[in-house]
Scaffold this motif. Structure first.
Motif, PDB file in Angstrom:
ATOM      1  N   MET A 217     -33.190 -26.494  40.573  1.00 11.77           N
ATOM      2  CA  MET A 217     -34.530 -27.034  40.413  1.00 11.77           C
ATOM      3  C   MET A 217     -34.542 -27.652  39.178  1.00 11.77           C
ATOM      4  SD  MET A 217     -38.306 -25.589  41.370  1.00 11.77           S
ATOM      5  CE  MET A 217     -38.330 -24.318  39.831  1.00 11.77           C
ATOM      6  N   ALA A 218     -34.916 -28.439  38.928  1.00 17.76           N
ATOM      7  CA  ALA A 218     -35.138 -29.148  37.364  1.00 17.76           C
ATOM      8  C   ALA A 218     -36.593 -29.791  37.187  1.00 17.76           C
ATOM      9  CB  ALA A 218     -34.017 -30.381  37.339  1.00 17.76           C
ATOM     10  N   VAL A 219     -37.067 -29.585  35.896  1.00 11.15           N
ATOM     11  CA  VAL A 219     -38.266 -29.919  35.685  1.00 11.15           C
ATOM     12  C   VAL A 219     -38.344 -30.396  34.206  1.00 11.15           C
ATOM     13  CG1 VAL A 219     -39.230 -27.536  35.242  1.00 11.15           C
ATOM     14  CG2 VAL A 219     -40.792 -29.293  35.742  1.00 11.15           C
ATOM     15  N   ASN A 220     -39.162 -31.305  33.872  1.00  9.34           N
ATOM     16  CA  ASN A 220     -39.224 -31.757  32.468  1.00  9.34           C
ATOM     17  C   ASN A 220     -40.654 -31.230  32.038  1.00  9.34           C
ATOM     18  OD1 ASN A 220     -36.867 -33.050  32.749  1.00  9.34           O
ATOM     19  ND2 ASN A 220     -37.435 -35.037  32.402  1.00  9.34           N
ATOM     20  N   ALA A 221     -40.489 -30.730  30.501  1.00 12.95           N
ATOM     21  CA  ALA A 221     -41.730 -30.105  29.759  1.00 12.95           C
ATOM     22  C   ALA A 221     -41.676 -30.826  28.604  1.00 12.95           C
ATOM     23  CB  ALA A 221     -41.529 -28.819  29.869  1.00 12.95           C
ATOM     24  N   SER A 222     -42.717 -31.758  28.403  1.00  8.41           N
ATOM     25  CA  SER A 222     -43.045 -32.435  27.044  1.00  8.41           C
ATOM     26  C   SER A 222     -44.166 -31.907  26.422  1.00  8.41           C
ATOM     27  CB  SER A 222     -43.362 -33.901  27.412  1.00  8.41           C
ATOM     28  OG  SER A 222     -42.183 -34.567  27.975  1.00  8.41           O
ATOM     29  N   PHE A 223     -43.646 -31.751  24.956  1.00 13.61           N
ATOM     30  CA  PHE A 223     -44.825 -31.249  23.836  1.00 13.61           C
ATOM     31  C   PHE A 223     -45.108 -31.977  22.888  1.00 13.61           C
ATOM     32  CE2 PHE A 223     -43.036 -27.633  26.190  1.00 13.61           C
ATOM     33  CZ  PHE A 223     -43.849 -26.951  26.586  1.00 13.61           C
ATOM     34  N   ARG A 224     -46.424 -32.419  22.366  1.00 12.36           N
ATOM     35  CA  ARG A 224     -46.711 -33.180  21.412  1.00 12.36           C
ATOM     36  C   ARG A 224     -47.414 -32.342  20.391  1.00 12.36           C
ATOM     37  NH1 ARG A 224     -45.818 -38.671  21.614  1.00 12.36           N
ATOM     38  NH2 ARG A 224     -45.365 -39.577  23.619  1.00 12.36           N
ATOM     39  N   ILE A 225     -46.972 -32.292  19.257  1.00 10.99           N
ATOM     40  CA  ILE A 225     -47.867 -31.398  18.172  1.00 10.99           C
ATOM     41  C   ILE A 225     -48.130 -32.346  17.088  1.00 10.99           C
ATOM     42  CG2 ILE A 225     -47.576 -29.552  16.787  1.00 10.99           C
ATOM     43  CD1 ILE A 225     -45.591 -28.404  18.502  1.00 10.99           C
ATOM     44  N   ALA A 226     -49.388 -32.188  16.615  1.00  8.86           N
ATOM     45  CA  ALA A 226     -49.718 -32.920  15.442  1.00  8.86           C
ATOM     46  C   ALA A 226     -50.595 -32.046  14.532  1.00  8.86           C
ATOM     47  CB  ALA A 226     -50.880 -34.063  15.575  1.00  8.86           C
ATOM     48  N   ILE A 227     -50.082 -32.115  13.148  1.00  8.32           N
ATOM     49  CA  ILE A 227     -50.808 -31.286  12.156  1.00  8.32           C
ATOM     50  C   ILE A 227     -51.563 -32.254  11.385  1.00  8.32           C
ATOM     51  CG2 ILE A 227     -50.155 -29.907  10.070  1.00  8.32           C
ATOM     52  CD1 ILE A 227     -47.475 -29.287  11.227  1.00  8.32           C
ATOM     53  N   GLU A 228     -52.609 -31.834  11.062  1.00 12.72           N
ATOM     54  CA  GLU A 228     -53.793 -32.672  10.470  1.00 12.72           C
ATOM     55  C   GLU A 228     -54.375 -31.612   9.384  1.00 12.72           C
ATOM     56  OE1 GLU A 228     -56.528 -33.819  13.264  1.00 12.72           O
ATOM     57  OE2 GLU A 228     -55.242 -35.170  14.327  1.00 12.72           O
ATOM     58  N   GLN A 229     -54.876 -32.360   8.295  1.00  8.99           N
ATOM     59  CA  GLN A 229     -55.504 -31.754   7.312  1.00  8.99           C
ATOM     60  C   GLN A 229     -56.809 -32.628   6.821  1.00  8.99           C
ATOM     61  OE1 GLN A 229     -53.548 -31.042   3.617  1.00  8.99           O
ATOM     62  NE2 GLN A 229     -54.278 -28.839   3.799  1.00  8.99           N
ATOM     63  N   ASN A 230     -57.935 -32.497   6.680  1.00  6.88           N
ATOM     64  CA  ASN A 230     -59.096 -33.226   6.220  1.00  6.88           C
ATOM     65  C   ASN A 230     -59.143 -34.548   7.114  1.00  6.88           C
ATOM     66  OD1 ASN A 230     -59.516 -31.341   4.413  1.00  6.88           O
ATOM     67  ND2 ASN A 230     -57.840 -32.703   2.850  1.00  6.88           N
ATOM     68  N   ASN A 231     -58.757 -34.410   8.332  1.00 15.28           N
ATOM     69  CA  ASN A 231     -58.910 -35.194   9.528  1.00 15.28           C
ATOM     70  C   ASN A 231     -57.856 -36.445   9.112  1.00 15.28           C
ATOM     71  OD1 ASN A 231     -61.090 -34.109  10.964  1.00 15.28           O
ATOM     72  ND2 ASN A 231     -62.434 -35.192   9.401  1.00 15.28           N
ATOM     73  N   GLU A 232     -56.912 -36.022   8.621  1.00 14.60           N
ATOM     74  CA  GLU A 232     -55.616 -36.918   8.414  1.00 14.60           C
ATOM     75  C   GLU A 232     -54.539 -36.411   8.946  1.00 14.60           C
ATOM     76  OE1 GLU A 232     -55.509 -39.596   4.562  1.00 14.60           O
ATOM     77  OE2 GLU A 232     -56.342 -37.730   3.796  1.00 14.60           O
ATOM     78  N   LYS A 233     -53.489 -37.265   9.787  1.00 15.92           N
ATOM     79  CA  LYS A 233     -52.364 -36.872  10.230  1.00 15.92           C
ATOM     80  C   LYS A 233     -51.491 -36.343   9.083  1.00 15.92           C
ATOM     81  CE  LYS A 233     -50.924 -38.141  14.390  1.00 15.92           C
ATOM     82  NZ  LYS A 233     -50.277 -38.927  15.288  1.00 15.92           N
ATOM     83  N   ILE A 234     -50.775 -35.142   9.023  1.00 16.11           N
ATOM     84  CA  ILE A 234     -49.705 -34.717   8.053  1.00 16.11           C
ATOM     85  C   ILE A 234     -48.281 -34.962   8.878  1.00 16.11           C
ATOM     86  CG2 ILE A 234     -48.933 -32.956   6.821  1.00 16.11           C
ATOM     87  CD1 ILE A 234     -51.430 -33.929   5.866  1.00 16.11           C
ATOM     88  N   MET A 235     -48.148 -34.343  10.145  1.00 16.11           N
ATOM     89  CA  MET A 235     -46.808 -34.487  10.648  1.00 16.11           C
ATOM     90  C   MET A 235     -46.989 -34.664  12.140  1.00 16.11           C
ATOM     91  SD  MET A 235     -44.335 -31.404  11.239  1.00 16.11           S
ATOM     92  CE  MET A 235     -42.902 -31.083  12.333  1.00 16.11           C
ATOM     93  N   SER A 236     -46.199 -35.296  12.762  1.00 17.87           N
ATOM     94  CA  SER A 236     -46.218 -35.366  14.197  1.00 17.87           C
ATOM     95  C   SER A 236     -44.883 -35.167  14.723  1.00 17.87           C
ATOM     96  CB  SER A 236     -46.452 -36.696  14.625  1.00 17.87           C
ATOM     97  OG  SER A 236     -45.461 -37.699  14.131  1.00 17.87           O
ATOM     98  N   PHE A 237     -44.750 -34.112  16.004  1.00 15.95           N
ATOM     99  CA  PHE A 237     -43.476 -33.774  16.375  1.00 15.95           C
ATOM    100  C   PHE A 237     -43.801 -33.927  17.947  1.00 15.95           C
ATOM    101  CE2 PHE A 237     -41.449 -30.144  18.569  1.00 15.95           C
ATOM    102  CZ  PHE A 237     -40.201 -30.166  17.895  1.00 15.95           C
ATOM    103  N   ARG A 238     -42.515 -34.288  18.504  1.00 14.08           N
ATOM    104  CA  ARG A 238     -42.424 -34.574  20.060  1.00 14.08           C
ATOM    105  C   ARG A 238     -41.092 -33.899  20.498  1.00 14.08           C
ATOM    106  NH1 ARG A 238     -40.721 -39.346  23.450  1.00 14.08           N
ATOM    107  NH2 ARG A 238     -41.636 -38.751  25.580  1.00 14.08           N
ATOM    108  N   VAL A 239     -41.263 -33.291  21.511  1.00  9.93           N
ATOM    109  CA  VAL A 239     -39.947 -32.846  22.023  1.00  9.93           C
ATOM    110  C   VAL A 239     -40.050 -32.771  23.636  1.00  9.93           C
ATOM    111  CG1 VAL A 239     -40.687 -30.508  22.100  1.00  9.93           C
ATOM    112  CG2 VAL A 239     -38.221 -30.787  22.133  1.00  9.93           C
ATOM    113  N   GLU A 240     -39.064 -33.196  24.408  1.00  5.74           N
ATOM    114  CA  GLU A 240     -38.944 -32.997  26.117  1.00  5.74           C
ATOM    115  C   GLU A 240     -37.964 -32.200  26.338  1.00  5.74           C
ATOM    116  OE1 GLU A 240     -38.280 -35.891  29.597  1.00  5.74           O
ATOM    117  OE2 GLU A 240     -39.706 -36.355  28.113  1.00  5.74           O
TER     118      GLU A 240
END
Length: 141
Positions: free
Chosen positions: A57-80
């Motif tokens: 059995m196979a399944v894909n799990a995707s995650f997106r992470i955003a780090i923000e400070q003062n309503n501004e994006k600092i970093m974005s991360f994506r993994v599947e």
């Protein structure tokens, strides 16, 4: 939750054994260096439907992470991740997956738990590679 749903959920877990996890896609970038102070971490997830082929059995799990400070994006991360499970009892698994509530509970709640420790390590490593202080995501409950 109905007793029948929980029993089918347990049977799904009893029918499989976690075999392997692979990174299908990973990307991350820094938008700007953070300042001293609080940051906000936003996590999104998406889980594919289950793909059953013989005893795997196979399944894909995707995650997106955003780090923000003062309503501004600092970093974005994506993994599947592609998660693979050995099917121990195919008939039991197929029967239990017919319970849509149990299947949904497994996909939405259990699959992310299998991937979470890998996500925590990959995210922490990405932060370090981008020159940020290492950030460890909280344990999933």
């Amino acid at each position: 939750m109905k007793k029948e749903t929980f029993e089918d959920f347990r049977k799904i877990l009893d029918s499989i054994e976690f075999e392997d996890i692979n990174i299908a896609i990973m990307g991350y970038k820094i938008e700007k260096q953070p300042e001293k102070g609080e940051i906000t971490i936003n996590i999104g997830k998406s889980i594919s439907d289950l793909n059953i082929n013989q005893n795997i059995m196979a399944v894909n799990a995707s995650f997106r992470i955003a780090i923000e400070q003062n309503n501004e994006k600092i970093m974005s991360f994506r993994v599947e991740y592609k998660l693979l499970f050995d099917i121990q009892i195919l008939e039991q698994l197929e029967k239990s997956l017919k319970n849509n509530e149990a299947k949904k509970m497994f996909i939405e709640n259990q699959i992310p738990k299998f991937a979470w420790s890998f996500l925590r390590e990959d995210f922490r490593t990405a932060c370090t590679k981008l020159g940020l202080r290492p950030i460890t995501l909280k344990m999933m409950k």
